[in-house]
Every structure is written in C-alpha cells, then in structure tokens.
Design a protein around this motif. Sequence first.
Motif, mmCIF file in Angstrom:
data_model
loop_
_atom_site.group_PDB
_atom_site.id
_atom_site.type_symbol
_atom_site.label_atom_id
_atom_site.label_comp_id
_atom_site.label_asym_id
_atom_site.label_seq_id
_atom_site.Cartn_x
_atom_site.Cartn_y
_atom_site.Cartn_z
ATOM 1 N N ASN A 59 -3.506 1.507 26.853
ATOM 2 C CA ASN A 59 -4.238 1.110 25.320
ATOM 3 C C ASN A 59 -4.430 2.827 25.233
ATOM 4 O O ASN A 59 -4.415 2.553 23.846
ATOM 5 N N GLN A 60 -3.852 4.340 25.931
ATOM 6 C CA GLN A 60 -4.367 5.187 25.326
ATOM 7 C C GLN A 60 -2.878 5.672 23.881
ATOM 8 O O GLN A 60 -3.557 6.551 23.369
ATOM 9 N N LEU A 61 -1.320 4.704 23.629
ATOM 10 C CA LEU A 61 -1.051 5.003 23.146
ATOM 11 C C LEU A 61 -0.398 6.991 23.037
ATOM 12 O O LEU A 61 -0.144 7.210 22.394
ATOM 13 N N ASP A 62 -0.311 7.264 24.522
ATOM 14 C CA ASP A 62 -0.424 9.068 24.446
ATOM 15 C C ASP A 62 0.786 8.716 24.755
ATOM 16 O O ASP A 62 1.693 10.384 24.959
ATOM 17 N N ARG A 63 1.473 8.056 24.777
ATOM 18 C CA ARG A 63 3.560 8.198 25.022
ATOM 19 C C ARG A 63 4.418 7.634 24.321
ATOM 20 O O ARG A 63 4.465 6.160 24.117
ATOM 21 N N LEU A 64 5.393 7.601 23.788
ATOM 22 C CA LEU A 64 6.447 7.006 22.449
ATOM 23 C C LEU A 64 7.026 6.003 23.440
ATOM 24 O O LEU A 64 6.674 5.019 22.977
ATOM 25 N N PRO A 65 6.991 5.770 24.211
ATOM 26 C CA PRO A 65 7.495 4.407 25.420
ATOM 27 C C PRO A 65 5.864 3.456 24.239
ATOM 28 O O PRO A 65 6.559 2.317 24.775
ATOM 29 N N ASP A 66 5.595 3.779 24.863
ATOM 30 C CA ASP A 66 4.116 2.700 25.252
ATOM 31 C C ASP A 66 3.871 2.493 23.612
ATOM 32 O O ASP A 66 4.036 0.988 22.633
ATOM 33 N N ALA A 67 4.695 2.987 22.181
ATOM 34 C CA ALA A 67 4.433 2.816 20.719
ATOM 35 C C ALA A 67 5.774 1.510 20.721
ATOM 36 O O ALA A 67 5.805 1.111 20.031
ATOM 37 N N VAL A 68 6.916 2.052 21.405
ATOM 38 C CA VAL A 68 8.184 1.576 21.757
ATOM 39 C C VAL A 68 7.958 0.166 21.797
ATOM 40 O O VAL A 68 7.919 -1.281 21.268
ATOM 41 N N LEU A 69 7.022 0.089 22.602
ATOM 42 C CA LEU A 69 6.460 -1.601 23.356
ATOM 43 C C LEU A 69 5.116 -2.009 22.785
ATOM 44 O O LEU A 69 6.007 -3.504 22.762
#
Length: 334
Positions: free
Chosen positions: A110-120
């Motif tokens: 949930n932190q959205l502090d990694r680029l893979p999280d944004a892509v997902l």
Amino acid sequence: MRLAARQLSPAAHWCLIVLCVTVCYFAAGQIGIQWAIVRDQISPLWPAAGVALAVPMLLGPRFWPGIFLGALLTNIALGPSLVTVLVISSGNTIGPLLAYAVLRRLGFRNQLDRLPDAVLLVAVGAAGGTAVSAVLGTGVLVLDGALSPGDFWATALVWWTGDAMGVLTITPLLLLAPRFRLPAEVPLARWGEAVALAFCGLGTAILATATASKLFLVFPVLVWAALRFRQAGALLCSLCACSSTVFAAVHGIGPYGSYELATRMLHVQAFDATVALTALTLSTIVLQRDRATAEITDAWRQITEMVDLIAPRQSLRSAMTPQREPDTDDELAG
C-alpha cells in the motif's frame, strides 16, 4: 470517542465500518453520475471504482458488503430492473475484490514506494479488475434490453475506462491518506510554493479545456509537483486535470466540442490516462529515489561511526605494541 469505539462489540464495529464504506461509495457514485453519458449511469470518470478498490486494501476484504450496498443504492434509482441492478452491483463488488486478491498475491504494498507497485496498480487494479465490472454490467444491460447489442463494445469501453480512471486518480490518494502527515515546521517559502503550485495546477487544468494546443501545459506542472511535493502533489494535480477535461468532454467544451460522443470520450480518456500514469509513475520513482538516498546516507553514517570507533583502538594498540629491536647479526649483515 475512542473509549466509545473500544466499547463496541466486534459485530457493531463491523456494521459501523460497513455503513461508512456504503456512504463513501454512494457519495463517490453521485459525483460520477454527474458526468454520466450513457443511460445516466456510465461515466468516463467513476470515482466510486477507486473507493471500491481502496476499501479491501486499507480495511480488508471482509467489509465488501459496504461496496455492494453502496453500489446498490447508487444504481437502484437508475434501473432498469432490480435483477439488473443486483448484477451490476455484484460486478462492482467482484471486480475490486478480484483485483485486490491478485495484487496481494503478487506482493503489492500500500505504500506505493516502489515502481513495481505502481505498475501492478495500473495493470491489475485499473485495467484488470475494472474489466470484470464493465463486461458484466454492460452484458446484463444488453440482456435486459436497456442497450442494443450493437452498443455493447462502445458502452463497455466507456464503462471500463471510466472505472480505470477512477482507480488511477482516487485509489492512490486514498492509499496515501493514512500516511499523510504535515511537517511540524514548514518554512513560509514552502507554503508559498505550495500555493503557487495550486494556482498553476488549476490554471493549466482550465487552459487544457480551452484548446488542444494547451493540453500539454499540464505536464510541466505534474513534473514540478512530483519533484517538490512527491505523490500528494502529483496525484492532486492529476485529479484536477482529469476532472476538468472530463467536464469539458461531457459538455462539449473546447477541443472536444467538434467530435461525436465516442470520439470525444476516446480523446479525453487517452489524455487523462496519460496524465494519471505520468503523475503516479513519476512521483513513485522520485519517492523510490528518496528512499534509496536515505538508505545510502544511513549506511554511510554507520560506516563512519564504525571507523570512528575503531580508529582510537587501533592507535592505542599501535602505541602499546613495542617495536622489535634489530638483531646484532642482522646489523652485521647489513
């Protein structure tokens, strides 16, 4: 207030949260209805979809009845029949829950502090889960006779992209909200920069609805917001720009007035998707860079402390170690 909340039974606490989720979804749905272009219930920007995906991420999947009840209250007045409304509400609930399950399976944070999280979030949340709701909802409208079969794909596309825009603009802000904290001391210059960014963001959003040549003025403001105010600034600017262009497209204002409805929606949603993706991706990259810099700084501090701790001991050891006297034979040999 906290004492009263602690005295609630688990069942009452669950009901209270479900009620809050229902109200939030219904309020977001009423905003989306104001922009509806198909049957007064299919909008090119559906904020309720962003709320629906954020609920299981922040609160857990056990509060899904709040999503269903919110969707039911939103759609029941629009019809066309109770069975159709129930199926549409079920699709609005199943889609986000499926997206949530896949995201958790793939390690989304949930932190959205990694680029893979944004892509997902883009690939699974905005594109995948919303497709389930769009296809199921449009299909049941066709079966009920509210839409002609020839309008299936055009309606499903508007429904899908509208839900996807809701996820891209609303869900990241809701995920960010629990972690948002104002700094204790903010310099006056920083407040001035924030006010200037707000005026520029609002101004460029309005200009983007005037003529097509001014659409690209939004992107420098997004870069400024992401670099200086990270995700909060970039996502708010993105929401402002997307809302303005959707309003213009729905009412046929500015560069969208000369096109038919389908072409108009295609143009505005392509632009809004680009804006939302730019804001989310760039701000996440900046946040990831900040975290890497902080980790390097912390590692350097630890190394420096270790060197400072070892150096005096090494000097003391050298001073206490006697120097070896050269042997007489070594001197004669020399």
